[in-house]
Design a protein around this motif. Structure first.
Motif, mmCIF file in Angstrom:
data_model
loop_
_atom_site.group_PDB
_atom_site.id
_atom_site.type_symbol
_atom_site.label_atom_id
_atom_site.label_comp_id
_atom_site.label_asym_id
_atom_site.label_seq_id
_atom_site.Cartn_x
_atom_site.Cartn_y
_atom_site.Cartn_z
ATOM 1 N N MET A 336 0.830 -1.200 0.000
ATOM 2 C CA MET A 336 0.000 0.000 0.000
ATOM 3 C C MET A 336 0.873 1.263 0.000
ATOM 4 S SD MET A 336 -3.039 1.015 2.688
ATOM 5 C CE MET A 336 -3.979 -0.459 2.278
ATOM 6 N N PRO A 337 0.521 2.278 -0.798
ATOM 7 C CA PRO A 337 1.315 3.510 -0.793
ATOM 8 C C PRO A 337 1.267 4.215 0.561
ATOM 9 C CG PRO A 337 -0.662 3.761 -2.146
ATOM 10 C CD PRO A 337 -0.557 2.316 -1.798
ATOM 11 N N GLU A 338 2.406 4.817 0.919
ATOM 12 C CA GLU A 338 2.545 5.559 2.175
ATOM 13 C C GLU A 338 2.918 7.004 1.860
ATOM 14 O OE1 GLU A 338 1.692 4.233 4.914
ATOM 15 O OE2 GLU A 338 1.755 2.071 4.501
ATOM 16 N N PHE A 339 2.911 7.851 2.877
ATOM 17 C CA PHE A 339 3.209 9.265 2.657
ATOM 18 C C PHE A 339 4.607 9.470 2.087
ATOM 19 C CE2 PHE A 339 -0.424 10.017 5.490
ATOM 20 C CZ PHE A 339 -1.035 11.073 4.830
ATOM 21 N N GLU A 340 5.564 8.628 2.480
ATOM 22 C CA GLU A 340 6.922 8.806 1.967
ATOM 23 C C GLU A 340 7.014 8.512 0.473
ATOM 24 O OE1 GLU A 340 7.010 4.978 4.585
ATOM 25 O OE2 GLU A 340 6.090 6.979 4.662
ATOM 26 N N ASP A 341 5.999 7.876 -0.103
ATOM 27 C CA ASP A 341 5.989 7.620 -1.546
ATOM 28 C C ASP A 341 5.500 8.811 -2.359
ATOM 29 O OD1 ASP A 341 6.745 4.845 -1.274
ATOM 30 O OD2 ASP A 341 4.697 4.448 -0.590
ATOM 31 N N VAL A 342 4.849 9.769 -1.718
ATOM 32 C CA VAL A 342 4.185 10.866 -2.434
ATOM 33 C C VAL A 342 5.123 11.613 -3.383
ATOM 34 C CG1 VAL A 342 3.088 13.122 -2.111
ATOM 35 C CG2 VAL A 342 2.298 11.139 -0.799
ATOM 36 N N PRO A 343 6.371 11.937 -3.005
ATOM 37 C CA PRO A 343 7.234 12.650 -3.965
ATOM 38 C C PRO A 343 7.462 11.895 -5.266
ATOM 39 C CG PRO A 343 8.147 12.792 -1.743
ATOM 40 C CD PRO A 343 7.016 11.803 -1.688
ATOM 41 N N ARG A 344 7.305 10.566 -5.268
ATOM 42 C CA ARG A 344 7.534 9.769 -6.482
ATOM 43 C C ARG A 344 6.234 9.456 -7.216
ATOM 44 N NH1 ARG A 344 10.442 4.549 -5.095
ATOM 45 N NH2 ARG A 344 9.186 4.611 -3.192
ATOM 46 N N LEU A 345 5.158 10.172 -6.850
ATOM 47 C CA LEU A 345 3.852 9.948 -7.479
ATOM 48 C C LEU A 345 3.314 11.240 -8.112
ATOM 49 C CD1 LEU A 345 2.241 7.775 -4.633
ATOM 50 C CD2 LEU A 345 3.249 6.951 -6.783
ATOM 51 N N PRO A 346 4.050 11.829 -9.065
ATOM 52 C CA PRO A 346 3.578 13.089 -9.649
ATOM 53 C C PRO A 346 2.270 12.951 -10.420
ATOM 54 C CG PRO A 346 5.456 12.235 -10.882
ATOM 55 C CD PRO A 346 5.338 11.411 -9.639
ATOM 56 N N THR A 347 2.029 11.805 -11.053
ATOM 57 C CA THR A 347 0.774 11.640 -11.796
ATOM 58 C C THR A 347 -0.410 11.641 -10.836
ATOM 59 O OG1 THR A 347 1.893 10.377 -13.528
ATOM 60 C CG2 THR A 347 -0.498 10.157 -13.383
ATOM 61 N N CYS A 348 -0.282 10.956 -9.714
ATOM 62 C CA CYS A 348 -1.364 10.954 -8.720
ATOM 63 C C CYS A 348 -1.638 12.366 -8.218
ATOM 64 C CB CYS A 348 -1.006 10.039 -7.542
ATOM 65 S SG CYS A 348 -0.936 8.281 -7.977
ATOM 66 N N ARG A 349 -0.576 13.120 -7.975
ATOM 67 C CA ARG A 349 -0.760 14.497 -7.511
ATOM 68 C C ARG A 349 -1.356 15.371 -8.609
ATOM 69 N NH1 ARG A 349 4.245 16.297 -6.928
ATOM 70 N NH2 ARG A 349 5.404 14.329 -7.051
ATOM 71 N N ALA A 350 -0.942 15.138 -9.850
ATOM 72 C CA ALA A 350 -1.467 15.939 -10.961
ATOM 73 C C ALA A 350 -2.956 15.690 -11.158
ATOM 74 C CB ALA A 350 -0.704 15.615 -12.247
ATOM 75 N N VAL A 351 -3.383 14.443 -11.006
ATOM 76 C CA VAL A 351 -4.797 14.131 -11.207
ATOM 77 C C VAL A 351 -5.647 14.847 -10.156
ATOM 78 C CG1 VAL A 351 -6.536 12.302 -11.084
ATOM 79 C CG2 VAL A 351 -4.436 11.940 -12.390
ATOM 80 N N ILE A 352 -5.270 14.794 -8.890
ATOM 81 C CA ILE A 352 -6.114 15.431 -7.872
ATOM 82 C C ILE A 352 -6.051 16.951 -7.988
ATOM 83 C CG2 ILE A 352 -4.392 15.518 -6.018
ATOM 84 C CD1 ILE A 352 -8.185 14.721 -5.725
ATOM 85 N N LYS A 353 -4.899 17.504 -8.392
ATOM 86 C CA LYS A 353 -4.849 18.958 -8.582
ATOM 87 C C LYS A 353 -5.742 19.378 -9.744
ATOM 88 C CE LYS A 353 -1.763 22.927 -8.683
ATOM 89 N NZ LYS A 353 -0.387 23.408 -8.453
ATOM 90 N N GLU A 354 -5.770 18.563 -10.785
ATOM 91 C CA GLU A 354 -6.640 18.877 -11.921
ATOM 92 C C GLU A 354 -8.109 18.715 -11.549
ATOM 93 O OE1 GLU A 354 -7.350 19.828 -16.141
ATOM 94 O OE2 GLU A 354 -6.026 20.403 -14.492
ATOM 95 N N VAL A 355 -8.422 17.760 -10.660
ATOM 96 C CA VAL A 355 -9.793 17.647 -10.159
ATOM 97 C C VAL A 355 -10.206 18.955 -9.484
ATOM 98 C CG1 VAL A 355 -11.243 16.535 -8.410
ATOM 99 C CG2 VAL A 355 -9.797 15.133 -9.888
ATOM 100 N N LEU A 356 -9.336 19.498 -8.639
ATOM 101 C CA LEU A 356 -9.656 20.744 -7.933
ATOM 102 C C LEU A 356 -9.747 21.929 -8.886
ATOM 103 C CD1 LEU A 356 -7.394 20.372 -4.758
ATOM 104 C CD2 LEU A 356 -9.859 20.007 -4.917
ATOM 105 N N ARG A 357 -8.981 21.898 -9.964
ATOM 106 C CA ARG A 357 -9.082 22.981 -10.947
ATOM 107 C C ARG A 357 -10.358 22.854 -11.767
ATOM 108 N NH1 ARG A 357 -9.194 24.219 -15.980
ATOM 109 N NH2 ARG A 357 -9.210 22.000 -16.550
ATOM 110 N N TRP A 358 -10.611 21.658 -12.260
ATOM 111 C CA TRP A 358 -11.737 21.418 -13.170
ATOM 112 C C TRP A 358 -13.075 21.552 -12.455
ATOM 113 C CZ3 TRP A 358 -14.782 16.689 -14.215
ATOM 114 C CH2 TRP A 358 -15.412 16.693 -15.459
ATOM 115 N N ARG A 359 -13.152 21.068 -11.218
ATOM 116 C CA ARG A 359 -14.375 21.157 -10.422
ATOM 117 C C ARG A 359 -14.045 21.690 -9.022
ATOM 118 N NH1 ARG A 359 -16.268 20.979 -14.725
ATOM 119 N NH2 ARG A 359 -17.730 19.438 -15.605
#
Length: 541
Positions: A336-359
């Motif tokens: 399971m992904p953990e917080f320390e993995d977040v820097p290596r997950l730019p696509t996951c971060r991009a998707v949620i940021k785009e969700v907040l932009r789009w809606r």
């Protein structure tokens, strides 16, 4: 007879408005008023042109016609809509000392909140004292220390989402409310249907309804507050009644922690921090109770709404589910992904940021108020102007967001887009993103929300496969792209989809992760706050 009195009174009010506001203050030499929509009427101005729901869509239409700064009037009260990030930052951030107040809403601020709710307070000493407390509790270093609780609550959410996807709204709301309940009061939420949780959700819905533009005429015509309550001003009774409900709830929650502190049984919480450091944070009991209650309101509504939009996006744009799968499988594999993995997950971060932009959750923004005359780019804004940072339009500014109506996380990942930043171990980031507001009124819980919005989508995509539901004939059911609720925080109305574990191995891993987290949970409490009283009992794991 009563109707004649009402007509007479309205006539007097109309004259009073006209005399009081007249044609407004004249711009100083060398400046001018911003452009305004046509067909404004005497006295009421543009009131009839603004829809009672999703007003940000109308504001966006005005922006497309007139430019990034648009002026309108309602009953003589000056308003401007700003619709680009540059203008919003120039005014609300760089000139924050002038643009950080709030319009006084008679119904929402005064009768409902008794001038205690930080969200609606003007730029005053009371607001600054409450904001200092909020900042201390939510600053980056403290937010990092809350990650174990976010991890625990997200494992609980993921477990239940796999067990019963149809109740996805409840699971997201319980995650958000459960996290803030732990932080604010040091207690857990087990089901999300506890009486005190439902009461706070009702309080939140009441606030969104009452503070929405145009719902109560007294907010546009404050002179109506002088109407006699009997028959002519029932809004006064409603406001006071609802205030008693919410203030009683907030006080009871704080009192319960106070009793635990005195007994030496209180765990860490926002409330305990204040109770033990009153000299550093000089708030009255009512002020403190509303600070914590407001954090609960904000935390429960925004994160859950963003996650519901995320689920909609995955149903509508499955190619981004595949992109997140590919990234997660490469980075974390079968764990399971953990917080320390977040820097290596730019696509996951991009998707949620785009969700907040789009809606955007708060599509129309929460209006600011100008406390002194100002001139910007040749436009004159008189003191008292209400400033609407229209996030719906800001997030569709063609210079920053080409083809802004299209959901496209690549705009955060591909150097050809103006919003791309590197390194991708840090960006895209939600820090200071316009979805959280601007300047001194930026969302105080942003650092906590950011961490939730990184870990939850990553874990949902690691564990789950989401597809369109099928109708009786086996055809795909495509939910509408924009069928959203009304109020400050907009979220997609319930829609159907199909969700299953990506594999039996992942399903078992989620179950095991939740069992282990539950055993280690330092807060195994249940509570019932009916009538302001609580009872506690240890929950066996």
């Amino acid at each position: 007879m009563a109707s004649l009195w009402v007509l007479a009174l309205l006539a007097v009010v109309s004259v009073a408005v006209a005399v009081t506001h007249g044609r407004g203050k004249s711009p100083p030499r060398g400046s001018k008023l911003p452009p305004s929509p046509r067909y404004g009427l005497p006295i009421i101005g543009h009131a009839l042109q603004i829809p009672p729901v999703h007003s940000w869509l109308k504001f966006k239409t005005w922006t497309d016609e007139l430019g990034p700064i648009v002026r309108f009037r309602i009953f003589g009260r000056e308003n401007i809509v700003i619709s680009t990030e540059k203008v919003a930052n120039d005014l609300l951030r760089e000139r924050g000392s002038r643009y950080s107040s709030r319009e006084h809403l008679v119904m929402a601020s005064e009768y409902l909140s008794n001038n205690l709710r930080p969200l609606l307070l003007g730029y005053s000493d009371r607001w600054r004292r409450g904001r200092k407390m909020m900042h201390h509790l939510t600053m980056v270093n403290n937010a990092n220390s809350y990650q174990p609780m976010q991890s625990l609550e997200s494992k609980r959410m993921l477990y239940d989402l796999l067990q019963d996807p149809s109740r996805y709204e409840l699971w997201f709301q319980r995650y958000a409310s459960g996290l803030i309940f732990r932080l604010a009061y040091g207690k857990t939420i087990r089901t999300g249907e506890e009486s005190h949780v439902q009461e706070i959700i009702k309080v939140n819905h009441n606030l969104e309804r009452i503070a929405s533009p145009g719902v109560f005429l007294v907010d546009s015509l404050p002179i109506l507050r002088y109407l006699p309550e009997w028959r002519l001003a029932p809004f006064k009774r409603e406001g006071r009644r609802l205030h008693e409900v919410e203030s009683g709830l907030f006080r009871a929650l704080l009192k319960d922690v106070e009793a635990e502190v005195e007994a030496g049984t209180a765990g860490p919480s926002f409330a305990r921090t204040w109770l033990e450091n009153k000299n550093s944070f000089p708030l009255t009991e009512d002020e403190a109770s509303y600070v914590f209650g407001t954090l609960f309101e904000a935390g429960t509504g925004t994160t859950a709404a963003a996650m519901m939009s995320f689920m909609l996006v995955i149903v509508l744009f499955p190619q981004w589910q595949q992109a997140m799968w590919d990234e997660l499988d490469e980075v974390v594999g079968d764990r399971m992904p953990e917080f320390e993995d977040v820097p290596r997950l730019p696509t996951c971060r991009a998707v949620i940021k785009e969700v907040l932009r789009w809606r955007p959750v708060t599509s129309g923004g929460v209006p600011h108020q100008l406390t002194e005359d100002d001139i910007y780019d040749g436009y004159f804004f008189p003191k008292g102007t209400t400033v609407h940072a229209n996030q719906w339009a800001i997030h569709r500014d063609p210079e920053l967001y080409p083809d802004g109506d299209t959901f496209n996380p690549d705009r955060w990942l591909n150097p050809k887009y103006p919003t791309f930043r590197e390194p991708l171990t840090k960006y895209p980031s939600l820090q200071n993103f316009s979805s959280f507001g601007f300047g001194r009124r930026i969302c105080p819980g942003m650092n906590i929300a950011e961490r939730s919005l990184y870990i939850i989508p990553a874990r949902v995509m690691w564990a789950c496969r989401i597809t369109k539901a099928k109708d009786a004939n086996g055809a795909d059911i495509t939910p509408p792209s924009y069928d959203y609720t009304t109020g400050f925080n907009a979220q997609p109305k319930p829609f159907t989809f199909h969700l299953e574990a990506r594999s039996e191995q992942r399903r078992l891993a989620v179950e095991e992760a939740w069992r282990e987290a539950e055993k280690e949970d330092p807060l195994a409490w249940t509570a019932d706050y009916r009538s302001g009283h609580s009872s506690r009992g240890r929950v066996k794991s």
